[in-house]
Scaffold this active site. Structure first.
Site: not given
Ligand SMILES: [Zn+2]
Length: 497
Positions: A125, A127, A160, A194-195, A220, A468
């Site tokens: 992804h 984002d 991520d 995705e987030e 993924d 994150h």
């Molecule tokens: Zn992710």
């Protein structure tokens, strides 16, 4: 009496002997895992790949709420996508590129020479999550700088999931430059949100379904190799074969309200408190006898301490001990059961006004052992004594809210991932795992049951905090590893039948 004691001791020794034999026989990989020969990857310039990741991090493709980016704020996505074209020209030469629903999610198709073969679907992804305001200064390098220092690429998305995105592009571009021509069609889908909801990946999967595409494998993000693993204290590779689902419930009690000088007993907030206490004291049941948890422990067994193996092998006697030991750690607990997390509380708006309505929101992460109906039934049962309690599903709007199915281990896809993980880690144990968060790949279960979540990288346990969080970073070495690992996965999937 002496005879009796001797008999008892004898029985105990026999029992202990049996338990030790069970321990020695416990474990091993699940049956049917295919042994796959790997080809060498194409030549990848690791430093150049790391620089490219640094550049990708500088595009602030941040999503905060469902529907992001808002109209007019798509700039960073469009700039990132223009960057992809100029940075990876060889892949763009061989692949067709389309935008899903005219939006920001991308779908690339590199057509294979044998259309009868099921395609390979690779996902990542674009984002990233925001950096919490006021924490930018805690980073060793600014979070959107993509700075390379001390052998690490720093920035939001370094793990991520821009590392996956860049690793996939590096692999595909190097293969195209090498003159590789796939037999099996290769699809690359890059979600844009995705987030926050994964609406882009959901639409992309719908598009593939409308074309009757059934991938041989969907790959993924989700897991990687970790060193040291919390299970064994040594390196270990986890391949995500399932992910947990998501359900939020509102618990509500309504009452007459009034002045707080003359309160009734057992008011609306008190009944909500009793409901939460009932849920706290009655957690959803665990079950470690079914995949993916049973296969994880068995595959890891040889590397577990003897006492742990002894307990796992003798659950008929020590099941309670195993359960309470694993449950004591939040991550272990989340691995073996549906978790219960009260998150939001609402009552009266003023200190001297009785609540006319008290509400608690409880977030459940659904284990593959359970369904939404199981959770509803559990909540109703443990709160049945509380009068006037209303239970309703919060409109979270996440499609596919249940846990994913558990992907098989005896197919080509798992064999290939297992071989790549094994080679990459110089022979560390490779185990199937349960991803605790949600990934875009949950939508892909509509296409096939062969959905896997794995990044070919070896991440230090301390760097996992960057997901994150502050100081998200990845080693330069890992960026090269990702590119080579993805290339090996693509090559091995292409030669397997
Ligand atoms: Zn992710």
């Amino acid at each position: 009496m002496k005879k009796f004691l001797a008999g008892l001791a004898g029985a105990f020794i026999v029992l202990l002997g049996m338990m030790i034999v069970r321990t020695l026989n416990y474990g091993g990989q699940a049956p049917g895992i295919q042994v796959i020969e790997l080809s060498p990857p194409p030549i990848i310039d690791t430093d150049n790949a790391a620089n490219n990741l640094g550049e990708a991090i500088r595009y602030k493709t941040v999503t905060v709420a469902r529907g992001d980016p808002r109209p007019g704020l798509e700039g960073p996505w469009l700039e990132l996508q223009a960057w992809m074209r100029t940075t990876y020209p060889d892949f763009h030469r061989v692949a067709q590129r389309e935008t899903v629903q005219g939006g920001l999610t991308l779908l690339y198709t590199w057509p294979g020479s044998e259309p009868a073969l099921a395609p390979l679907l690779l996902m990542a992804h674009q984002d990233v999550v925001p950096v919490n305001m006021g924490t930018e200064g805690d980073w060793d390098a600014p979070p959107f700088s993509g700075t390379i220092q001390d052998g690490y690429v720093y920035g939001r998305g370094a793990l991520d999931d821009k590392a996956s995105m860049v690793g996939l592009f590096e692999a595909l571009n190097a293969l195209a430059l090498d003159g590789f021509q796939p037999r099996r069609t290769i699809l690359l889908m890059l979600g844009h949100d995705e987030e926050v909801s994964g609406s882009g990946a959901a639409a992309g999967v719908d598009l593939l379904a409308s074309r009757n595409i059934v991938p041989e494998m969907v790959l993924d993000e989700g897991f990687m190799a970790v060193t040291p693993s919390p299970l064994t204290g040594a390196p270990m590779a986890f391949i995500g074969v399932a992910e947990k689902g998501y359900l939020s419930l509102h618990l509500t009690v309504t009452a007459a309200g009034g002045h707080s000088s003359t309160p009734p007993r057992d008011s609306a907030p008190v009944r909500i408190a009793r409901a939460l206490l009932a849920l706290e004291e009655n957690q959803m049941p665990s079950n470690i006898s079914k995949p993916p948890v049973s296969t994880l422990f068995r595959a890891a067994a040889q590397d577990l301490p003897f006492t742990t193996r002894f307990a796992l092998a003798n659950q008929w006697l020590l099941g309670g001990l195993v359960d309470s030991t694993i449950s004591a750690e939040p991550a272990g607990n989340a691995m073996i059961r549906t978790t219960t997390a009260p998150t939001m509380l609402l009552g009266s708006a003023k200190e001297n006004v009785l609540a006319q309505r008290a509400t608690a929101t409880v977030n459940f992460r659904i284990h593959p052992n359970d369904t939404e109906e199981d959770i509803m039934a559990h909540v109703r049962r443990v709160t049945s004594g509380i009068e006037g309690l209303d239970i309703s599903v919060a409109a979270s709007g996440i499609r596919g809210a249940g846990a994913s199915p558990v992907s098989p281990l005896d197919n080509i896809a798992y064999g290939v991932l297992s071989a790549v993980a094994h080679e990459m880690t110089d022979g560390a144990p490779v185990v199937p795992g349960l991803v605790l968060g949600a990934t875009d790949s949950r939508y892909a279960n509509a296409l096939t049951d062969s959905v896997y979540r794995f990044m070919p990288a070896i991440v230090r346990a301390e760097d996992l905090r960057g997901f994150h969080g502050t100081n998200e970073r990845i080693t330069v070495e890992n960026v090269g590893r990702l590119a080579r690992g993805y290339a090996q996965i693509i090559l091995a999937m292409d030669t397997a039948n």
